[in-house]
Design a protein around this motif. Sequence first.
Motif, PDB file in Angstrom:
ATOM      1  N   ASP A 195       8.370   4.528   5.581  1.00  9.66           N
ATOM      2  CA  ASP A 195       7.679   5.354   3.843  1.00  9.66           C
ATOM      3  C   ASP A 195       9.781   5.738   3.196  1.00  9.66           C
ATOM      4  OD1 ASP A 195       5.112   5.235   4.271  1.00  9.66           O
ATOM      5  OD2 ASP A 195       4.874   6.912   5.434  1.00  9.66           O
ATOM      6  N   TYR A 212       1.475   4.514  -2.911  1.00 13.44           N
ATOM      7  CA  TYR A 212       0.654   5.249  -2.556  1.00 13.44           C
ATOM      8  C   TYR A 212       1.863   7.111  -2.993  1.00 13.44           C
ATOM      9  CZ  TYR A 212       0.428   9.605  -0.108  1.00 13.44           C
ATOM     10  OH  TYR A 212       0.666  10.982   0.977  1.00 13.44           O
ATOM     11  N   LYS A 246       0.666  -0.638   0.026  1.00 12.12           N
ATOM     12  CA  LYS A 246      -0.367   0.110   0.174  1.00 12.12           C
ATOM     13  C   LYS A 246       0.784   1.139   0.140  1.00 12.12           C
ATOM     14  CE  LYS A 246      -4.365  -1.965   2.450  1.00 12.12           C
ATOM     15  NZ  LYS A 246      -4.392  -2.252   3.253  1.00 12.12           N
ATOM     16  N   ARG A 247       1.873   0.849   0.839  1.00  8.81           N
ATOM     17  CA  ARG A 247       2.712   1.976   1.273  1.00  8.81           C
ATOM     18  C   ARG A 247       3.981   2.973  -1.012  1.00  8.81           C
ATOM     19  NH1 ARG A 247       0.678   5.296   3.457  1.00  8.81           N
ATOM     20  NH2 ARG A 247       2.248   7.053   4.099  1.00  8.81           N
TER      21      ARG A 247
END
Length: 234
Positions: free
Chosen positions: A188, A143, A139-140
Amino acid sequence: MKSASASGIEYSLIRSRRKTADIVIERDGQVVVRAPEAVPADEIADIVDAKQFWIYRSLAEWRDLNATRVLREFRDGEGFLYLGRAYRLRLVSGQEQPLSLRDGRFLLRRELAESGDPEVAKAAFRNYYIERGRERIGKRVAYFAPKAGVSPISTDVRELGNRWASCSPDGRLAFHWKCLMAPLSIIDYIVVHELCHLHHPDHSDAFWNEVDKVLPEYRQRKEWLRVRGASFDL
């Protein structure tokens, strides 16, 4: 990967499509030089010789940081990291899953901890991190990829030895399962770091400029990982 030495420094040499040579100290203290295919071996040795002060200083820092490495035991009350937080371990009987996280505790099947082989319990944790990591890190990546202006082919979480992550020339990203021990902000940073390698496979100024565009505060996160990464172990 080839082994070589210069100025008394043993190092491993990895050649790739990168444009510049880069020297890194891996998490096991190994000195690794990544260099373009066309650079002669004697020129690489000269680069290592010119950087010997930095290498020796970095190795000294690595030894200091690893002196505080935490050795965890699979027993009641031991703390294990997940997404930057330490959770106490409880050994339980009758649980279907090898490992679960409920009510603020890691619950590990007792027979795995008491099997006499610590690798059995470690495997339960590794599999837990890999399973959760594939979804969360995926998901990161989804994104941050548009923000970095890239389109990776695939994302995986697995054992990567002494690397936090890797990026193949064709755009396949892989992340070490130990990344799941870090806070989300550090995950991240690792994600953005690898995405930017799709622009530049080296650690040139151009590469760090790409990282800065997506995460202007990346330097603090990079330093946090350098200092505390040694504690991400089982």
